[in-house]
Design a protein around this motif. Structure first.
Motif, mmCIF file in Angstrom:
data_model
loop_
_atom_site.group_PDB
_atom_site.id
_atom_site.type_symbol
_atom_site.label_atom_id
_atom_site.label_comp_id
_atom_site.label_asym_id
_atom_site.label_seq_id
_atom_site.Cartn_x
_atom_site.Cartn_y
_atom_site.Cartn_z
ATOM 1 N N ASN A 176 52.965 49.836 53.823
ATOM 2 C CA ASN A 176 53.334 48.423 53.847
ATOM 3 C C ASN A 176 52.710 47.669 52.688
ATOM 4 O O ASN A 176 53.341 46.797 52.096
ATOM 5 C CB ASN A 176 52.906 47.792 55.174
ATOM 6 N N VAL A 177 51.466 48.014 52.376
ATOM 7 C CA VAL A 177 50.808 47.365 51.247
ATOM 8 C C VAL A 177 51.591 47.655 49.972
ATOM 9 O O VAL A 177 51.897 46.760 49.176
ATOM 10 C CB VAL A 177 49.350 47.862 51.124
ATOM 11 N N LEU A 194 57.644 47.833 56.931
ATOM 12 C CA LEU A 194 57.905 48.691 58.094
ATOM 13 C C LEU A 194 57.307 48.034 59.330
ATOM 14 O O LEU A 194 56.302 47.335 59.244
ATOM 15 C CB LEU A 194 57.215 50.043 57.894
ATOM 16 N N ALA A 195 57.952 48.286 60.452
ATOM 17 C CA ALA A 195 57.379 47.783 61.696
ATOM 18 C C ALA A 195 56.134 48.606 61.993
ATOM 19 O O ALA A 195 56.145 49.828 61.872
ATOM 20 C CB ALA A 195 58.380 47.922 62.823
ATOM 21 N N LEU A 196 55.053 47.955 62.382
ATOM 22 C CA LEU A 196 53.801 48.685 62.604
ATOM 23 C C LEU A 196 53.589 49.027 64.067
ATOM 24 O O LEU A 196 52.544 49.496 64.452
ATOM 25 C CB LEU A 196 52.628 47.876 62.078
ATOM 26 N N GLU A 197 54.597 48.768 64.871
ATOM 27 C CA GLU A 197 54.423 49.082 66.281
ATOM 28 C C GLU A 197 54.550 50.582 66.509
ATOM 29 O O GLU A 197 55.398 51.235 65.926
ATOM 30 C CB GLU A 197 55.513 48.404 67.109
ATOM 31 N N ILE A 198 53.689 51.092 67.379
ATOM 32 C CA ILE A 198 53.845 52.477 67.820
ATOM 33 C C ILE A 198 54.221 52.385 69.290
ATOM 34 O O ILE A 198 53.459 51.861 70.099
ATOM 35 C CB ILE A 198 52.552 53.273 67.622
ATOM 36 N N LEU A 227 47.408 54.387 59.768
ATOM 37 C CA LEU A 227 46.834 54.026 58.473
ATOM 38 C C LEU A 227 47.852 54.205 57.357
ATOM 39 O O LEU A 227 47.979 53.375 56.461
ATOM 40 C CB LEU A 227 45.607 54.886 58.183
ATOM 41 N N LEU A 228 48.593 55.298 57.452
ATOM 42 C CA LEU A 228 49.602 55.585 56.433
ATOM 43 C C LEU A 228 50.663 54.489 56.404
ATOM 44 O O LEU A 228 51.093 54.043 55.336
ATOM 45 C CB LEU A 228 50.245 56.934 56.746
#
Ligand SMILES: Nc1ncnc2c1ncn2[C@@H]1O[C@H](COP(=O)(O)OP(=O)(O)OP(=O)(O)O)[C@@H](O)[C@H]1O
Ligand SMILES: [Mg+2]
Lengths: 225, 404
Positions: free
Chosen positions: B350-351, B361-365, B344-345
């Motif tokens: 990113n927003v 930022l890449a949102l992949e974990i 979420l952070l």
């Protein structure tokens, strides 16, 4: 089969002072009988029951279950005796406050290997029914009256169908009708060859008993009826 | 005690205690968020540097610029003799154009490409192109991006046109017929535009004297534009060594090479790892303290319950197992909560970044990130609780039942 206490003493140290709770207790408890222990408040009845039910240990003397001196047992063996061969009805009921009546009664079955988990529900409900507490199965202890809590505690002690039952004033908080239900249950158990040890002040309980011991200042004597 | 009962019992007590677990979830979330931030950052830095290394065939090149005197030919020869140097040459450039004419006489309708000529010898050609070629005075090697452009092929004859000055202010274009001897993949050098053709030095000298109105020997004498050199190491593994020797011997030559930049990045990634690691470890220590005190208080409230089940016949090992399962359930929930908050952070960040037109930022974990987070959470939970679990499971039954 017998439970035998030989010269059992129990001392505790309190504020650097040695208190003798039990002194040279000698007694034999037979299976197939109801044994009553009477005595005034503070005479050491609960302490004696704790020793017999193996949640407490003697300071000196010996305690035999059958031929076995339990002082040679480690904690696992004592736990095994408590889970498989005996039950305790506590004076303060000692129900787990966050669990419902049903779950409290179920507790001993969680560690009982002889009972299938699929049979549990029926067994628990049967035990609750026997004490007239089936309609309170979903209640938490805090929502029950003292007498109802006591009956749940007894239902929990009986659910395992134990060979030995230690009951500390099990009828102290219930009416005559329930008292006789409980005592009849105990008598049935004794007749099946089990040992029932009851700490009591009640005359009715004495009438149901085969043998009565009196504790006075930590010393025991048999009351001839 | 059966594992299923164990989980059921542990789960119910976990749910009944969930309010008290708040602080555990908070501290573990902080640890995991900081860890994942560090991890993501370091990984993206590392990935960018690695892509640079693998994409880069220029790692053998070292560019040197003298910021005081011109570099003499003797110096160049010395450099050529350094072990690990495959080739070295002065970096010189001149603008010219390749012109393709349908007919030698027809000036109309020709096509031309503006290019930059760099003079090289045989040794340089081999080092740059891998080709075994000797350029004649009228041969050129062309950047491969021009291959097939307007029909340019090996062997094609074209005109090379260059500036010829009459005096300081006026000039014209001259041209010389040349043959394309081959094509090559141009290395990316700071000093090179991306249209470099390789020419023989005599051709280069001709073009240069035409431009400056000087004879070739005069230009040499003046050591014009001999302030920059290109050195090619024989292997990537030797680039650093050669650069080291250069730095030591020629203090006035400033070096610039891709490997230096590429190596700087992993060091940066490592620095992030080290600093982040120290922060994460301190946070773990902090959370161990917080968690063990929280769990200590929680178990203190449960001593009575544990005393009861011990009296009923639960063994020390049963109780221990029960508590370990509970801790495991707490740890599992903490993993979910903390990874969820981290995600979420990131979305939130990113927003914010998008509003400011910054990169996202890449949102992949990654799987290893989840694995590490789980590991850290469990490690922290177990370290924080194993002592208190041991102590609690061995409680004195009579004592805890008396103190109700
Ligand atoms: N750990 C202890 N420390 C100090 N005194 C203790 C301890 N345990 C028991 N006693 C004392 O030993 C005596 C006997 O206690 P016990 O609980 O066995 O009495 P009891 O016969 O069950 O009384 P009641 O009928 O009121 O339940 C009491 O005077 C009590 O204060
Ligand atoms: Mg008592």
């Amino acid at each position: 089969m017998k439970l035998i206490l030989r010269d059992v003493c129990k001392d505790v140290t309190f504020n650097d002072q040695r208190i003798h709770i039990l002194t040279n207790v000698n007694m034999e408890i037979r299976y197939g009988e109801i044994t009553a222990i009477i005595g005034s408040s503070g005479s050491g009845k609960t302490t004696l029951l704790n020793i017999m039910s193996l949640i407490d240990r003697v300071s000196s003397g010996n305690y035999y279950i059958g031929d076995v001196n339990v002082s040679s047992w480690d904690d696992n063996q004592k736990s095994e005796f408590r889970r498989a061969y005996s039950s305790i009805v506590f004076q303060q009921y000692n129900l787990v406050s966050r669990l419902s009546s049903y779950d409290n009664v179920k507790l001993p079955l969680l560690v009982n290997r002889r009972i299938n988990s699929s049979d549990r529900r029926a067994i628990v409900l049967e035990s609750l029914k026997r004490l007239g507490m089936e309609h309170r199965k979903d209640h938490k202890p805090s929502t029950l009256s003292g007498g109802e809590q006591q009956r749940i505690a007894i239902a929990r002690a009986l659910v395992n169908n134990p060979a030995t039952i230690f009951a500390d004033e099990p009828t102290g908080n219930v009416d005559k009708g329930n008292e006789s239900i409980i005592l009849k249950a105990f008598r049935d158990m004794a007749e099946e060859g089990r040992a029932v040890i009851i700490v009591t002040h009640s005359e009715t309980v004495r009438d149901y008993s085969n043998k009565v011991f009196r504790l006075k200042h930590g010393e025991i004597s048999e009351v001839v009826q | 005690m059966k594992i299923r009962d164990n989980i059921e019992y542990g789960g119910s007590s976990f749910l009944s205690q969930i309010r008290h677990n708040k602080s555990i979830f908070i501290v573990l979330s902080i640890v995991i968020i900081v860890f994942n931030m560090t991890y993501s950052l370091a990984m993206s830095v590392k990935a960018s540097s690695e892509s640079e290394i693998t994409d880069n065939q220029n790692l053998c090149y070292i560019e040197g610029t003298s910021y005081s005197d011109a570099i003499t030919t003797d110096t160049l020869n010395e450099i050529r003799a350094i072990e690990g140097v495959k080739s070295a040459f002065f970096h010189r450039l001149i603008s010219c154009a390749i012109e393709i004419k349908a007919d030698d006489d027809v000036k109309e309708g020709f096509m031309g490409y503006q290019v930059s000529a760099v003079p090289v010898d045989k040794r340089d050609i081999e080092a740059i192109t891998g080709l075994q070629l000797v350029l004649g005075e009228n041969d050129i090697i062309v950047n491969e991006s021009y291959h097939d452009e307007g029909g340019l092929q090996t062997g094609t004859e074209v005109f090379l046109s260059y500036n010829y000055s009459y005096n300081e202010y006026t000039g014209t274009r001259k041209e010389v017929k040349v043959r394309i001897a081959g094509f090559y993949k141009q290395p990316v050098l700071n000093a090179w535009p991306d249209d470099v053709i390789l020419v023989d030095s005599s051709l280069f000298d001709t073009m240069q004297s035409a431009l400056y109105m000087l004879s070739a020997s005069d230009i040499k004498e003046a050591q014009m534009d001999q302030t920059a050199i290109v050195i090619i190491a024989d292997d990537v593994s030797n680039t650093n060594k050669v650069a080291g020797i250069m730095k030591e011997r020629y203090e006035t030559i400033r070096l610039n090479y891709a490997l230096k930049a590429a190596e700087g990045l992993p060091v940066f990634a490592q620095a992030i790892f080290v600093v982040g690691g120290i922060i994460v470890i301190s946070l773990i220590i902090m959370s161990v303290v917080v968690i063990s005190s929280t769990m200590g208080n929680m178990l203190k409230n449960r001593l009575h319950e544990i005393g009861i089940i011990r009296a009923i016949g639960f063994k020390v090992a049963d109780v221990r197992q029960l508590l370990i399962i509970e801790v495991t359930i707490i740890a599992l929930s903490a993993v979910c909560i903390s990874m969820g908050s981290f995600y979420l952070l990131m979305v939130l960040l990113n927003v914010i970044l998008a509003k400011q037109d910054l990169f996202l930022l890449a949102l992949e974990i990654s799987g290893s990130q989840i694995l590490w987070s789980t590991g850290i959470t469990f490690f922290t939970m177990y370290i924080a609780t194993f002592k208190i679990i041991g102590k609690t499971s061995k409680l004195n039954i009579v004592e805890v039942l008396r103190y109700e």
